[in-house]
Enzyme design. Structure first.
Site: not given
Ligand code: PA5
Length: 444
Positions: A285, A314, A428
């Site tokens: 951000e 792994h 938003k």
């Protein structure tokens, strides 16, 4: 207090490479010093949080009061900058299995509107309420208007109300002064904690956002803040070689300029994984920006990835060692683990893996870490190292402060504003319009 250790010797950056960053960083260090004297009046305000005695005292008093309620659960309702820092400190200090180890207060993080995840939490909380135990809700939202947070607040409050008519004393709201949530909390007589205006979510862990829930579950917030205080002073030093935040930012910046668009935070401790998630938000951000400071379209950013040692060896290390040269890595290791676990000395399996018998797991982890670093060196994959003395509050406070200041310096080097998040705001707003039926889901 033992300090963090830093090493840049394998970063493959020369003095000459560093040159261009020095005047820019020196100027910013000056600005940062001024900000350190100006309370919460500057965008860099979060660097002053560890020194805010009044806020800390207010939190401590509220913690003492709420502890009297003898709650079985603390539900932290918040998302992004409003919960990642708390989660990061809780897991680092207490371990990922905290809730399973029968603590006095279990902590649950209600962050997204995932029906099944939330339903599991509701079931746990309900059982507790049915037994007559209290549950504290800490609703954390800077804006006071984030869809996920307010939705979950309504859901949990509804449950609380069914068991307790006088539920008000069980609710703690942490928000910016005068947000709609602030006004509502005042009206309903919920306890209120303030997030200073110039402290953005991802820089807010050392404000009441993190301090209240962490204090309630017994984290030593004085030690956490103490670590952050000492690191702030270190990261205000003028000489860049003595200032790890500035030096680290310069390394990340130079590598980025030379085509390394990925920064991998490789943490060699499972309990630090949530710190990785916190850092991902901080970097994503803060510097992932469409525009530079002058408003030119630049599409700048570095993709933050998080790896856990030795688990991810792994999984992704083939890519890291054999794939494109597009990554710069920071290895984070812990010198002293909380506990020792030894492999039995007499073993039936010594033919399968020899030389591990009788040894502490940490010794084996150190060997793995050293093996990885040797492989990185051999393949000319650049990395820097941070060593935490342990995972206690003071060390974690230092690390968080180091990373937040590193990001502020990196923002200046990349010429972007590290304190806003315009594109997060746009989603938003859009969500709210869709929910209101004002926009269709496929509108651009
Ligand atoms: O860093 C940020 O500003 C965001 O990630 C916010 O923390 C997040 O969107 C939650 O916002 P709020 O605290 O306003 O509910």
């Amino acid at each position: 207090m033992e300090g963090l250790g830093f090493s840049f010797k394998d970063a493959m950056i020369t003095e000459g490479d560093m040159k261009e960053t020095v005047p820019i960083l020196k100027k910013e260090i000056e600005q940062m010093k001024l900000a350190s004297q100006s309370g919460y009046n500057d965008d860099r305000a979060s660097i002053n949080l560890p020194f805010d005695r009044e806020a800390k005292e207010k939190v401590a008093t509220l913690v003492t009061k709420k502890l009297e309620l003898k709650s079985k659960y603390l539900i932290v309702i918040g998302i992004g900058g409003s919960n990642l820092g708390t989660m990061a400190v809780q897991e680092a200090v207490y371990g990922r299995s905290y809730n399973l180890l029968d603590p006095k207060i279990k902590v649950l993080f209600a962050e997204t509107v995932d029906s099944d995840d939330i339903n599991n939490m509701l079931s746990m909380v309900k059982k507790s309420l049915e037994k007559g135990k209290n549950v504290i809700l800490n609703v954390v939202s800077k804006s006071g208007a984030t869809t996920e947070t307010i939705t979950l607040f309504e859901v949990f409050l509804d449950l609380l109300r069914r068991f307790n008519e006088d539920h008000e004393e069980l609710v703690v709201v942490t928000t910016e002064k005068k947000s709609k949530l602030w006004d509502l909390a005042q009206k309903r007589r919920y306890s209120l904690l303030e997030i200073p205006k110039n402290v953005g979510g991802r820089y807010s862990v050392l404000s009441p956002v993190g301090l209240f829930p962490l204090g309630l579950i017994g984290i030593d917030i004085d030690a956490l803040l103490g670590g952050a205080k000492s690191m702030r002073e270190t990261c205000l030093r003028e000489n860049i070689k003595d200032n790890p935040a500035a030096e680290s930012a310069a390394h990340i910046y130079i590598h980025n300029k030379n085509g390394k668009n990925i920064h991998d935070l490789f943490l060699f401790a499972k309990d630090l994984e949530a710190i990785g998630k916190w850092y991902r938000q901080l970097m994503g951000e803060s510097i992932g920006k469409e525009q530079d400071r002058s408003g030119n379209q630049v599409f700048r950013g570095i993709t933050p990835t998080v790896s856990i040692g030795s688990t991810d060896l792994h999984s992704v290390t083939q890519l890291y060692l054999g794939g494109p040269y597009d990554k710069f890595t920071t290895f984070v290791t812990v010198r002293n683990m909380n506990d020792k676990v030894n492999v039995p000395s007499i073993s039936e399996f010594s033919d399968l893996v020899p030389n591990i018998q009788g040894r502490d797991l940490k010794e084996i982890m150190d060997a793995i870490e050293n093996g990885v670093k040797a492989a990185y060196r051999k393949k000319k994959r650049p990395f820097m190292e941070v060593v935490l003395p342990d995972k206690k509050e003071a060390s974690i406070g230092q690390f968080l402060q180091f990373k937040m200041m590193e990001m502020m310096y990196l923002g200046v080097l990349l010429n972007v504003n590290p304190f806003n998040q315009p594109n997060v705001e746009s989603y938003k707003t859009k969500t709210k319009r869709i929910l209101a039926g004002l926009d269709s889901e496929i509108d651009s």
